[in-house]
Design an enzyme around this catalytic site. Structure first.
Site, PDB file in Angstrom:
ATOM      1  N   ASP A   1      38.061  59.006  30.296  1.00 55.42           N
ATOM      2  CA  ASP A   1      39.266  58.843  29.658  1.00 55.42           C
ATOM      3  C   ASP A   1      39.606  57.266  29.712  1.00 55.42           C
ATOM      4  O   ASP A   1      38.773  56.427  30.490  1.00 55.42           O
ATOM      5  CB  ASP A   1      40.292  59.545  30.531  1.00 55.42           C
ATOM      6  CG  ASP A   1      41.547  59.452  30.209  1.00 55.42           C
ATOM      7  OD1 ASP A   1      42.042  59.398  29.027  1.00 55.42           O
ATOM      8  OD2 ASP A   1      42.569  58.866  30.851  1.00 55.42           O
TER       9      ASP A   1
ATOM     10  N   ASP B   1      43.163  55.653  29.240  1.00 59.21           N
ATOM     11  CA  ASP B   1      44.779  55.130  29.851  1.00 59.21           C
ATOM     12  C   ASP B   1      44.969  55.657  31.197  1.00 59.21           C
ATOM     13  O   ASP B   1      44.478  56.773  31.496  1.00 59.21           O
ATOM     14  CB  ASP B   1      45.816  55.459  28.913  1.00 59.21           C
ATOM     15  CG  ASP B   1      45.869  54.646  27.705  1.00 59.21           C
ATOM     16  OD1 ASP B   1      45.980  53.557  27.724  1.00 59.21           O
ATOM     17  OD2 ASP B   1      45.923  55.509  26.482  1.00 59.21           O
TER      18      ASP B   1
END
Length: 226
Positions: free
Chosen positions: A19, A21
């Site tokens: 991922d 953020d």
């Protein structure tokens, strides 16, 4: 129950799915600025709104917060939100240990799997001075937002890997749920992750050590998790 680890944990994999953020890029300042203003403009409690924004695409967050609103309105406002977030890089930095972690996995099978669109992902990775993975799954690549597993399954497929051979790195409840639904193990990164039962948890990326066996198996050691 929160994941608690008192000794190093070693997980093995053939590929890594990251991922962006909250996991390798700290963009909380921008996210919170934009979503606080959006919540206030819509008569919502910004603190309650911030509990659900992380990990999801914007339209999906809006659907949770305003469940009776037409989805086409959510998509239209999400386009505006994405443009605003892309234009705002104030406070966007790498998560602690991210440069070293990205250097350690540079030659290994890995992909970025993010709820950001391609433009926002490029902007934030550049702002954080992190290398963009060659394989990436962005908002344009999927039909369903996290916590749906589509993004991680597409990331595994793009790398030619079985989901069971992948480790996901995530910070949010939605992302951890997506990784688990994809049949993958999840290393939770940062304070948001601890309460959502990842396979292992690390406070940031400085706690991870990456080594590779002769057969190409990747070993991820979580040196200090909480």
């Amino acid at each position: 129950m929160p994941a608690t680890t008192t000794a190093p944990v070693v997980l093995t994999a053939k590929a890594l799915l990251l991922d962006m953020d909250g996991t390798i890029v700290n963009s909380d300042a921008v996210v919170e600025r934009c979503w606080r203003e959006w919540a206030v403009a819509h008569g919502l409690d910004p603190e309650e709104a911030l509990k659900v924004v992380h990990g999801r695409q914007g339209y999906a967050t809006m659907a949770v917060l305003l469940p009776d609103r037409p989805m086409e309105v959510n998509h239209a406002e999400n386009a505006v939100m994405l443009a605003r977030e892309t234009a705002d890089t104030d406070g966007v930095v790498a998560v602690a240990g991210a440069p070293e972690f990205m250097a350690a996995i540079a030659g290994l099978p890995h992909a970025l799997v993010t709820s950001a669109d391609a433009a926002l992902a490029a902007t934030r990775m550049t702002a954080a001075a992190l290398p963009m993975p060659a394989v990436r799954v962005t908002a344009e690549s999927v039909q369903a937002s996290k916590p749906h597993p589509e993004g991680f399954l597409k990331g595994a497929a793009a790398l030619g890997m079985d989901p069971a051979d992948c480790i996901v790195f995530e910070d949010s409840a939605a992302g951890i749920a997506a990784g688990r639904a994809a049949g993958m193990r999840v290393i939770g990164i940062g304070p948001r992750a601890a309460a959502h039962a990842p396979t292992a948890h690390a406070p940031d990326l400085t706690s991870l050590r990456v080594t590779t066996a002769q057969d190409g198996t990747i070993h991820i050691t979580v040196e200090a998790a909480a």
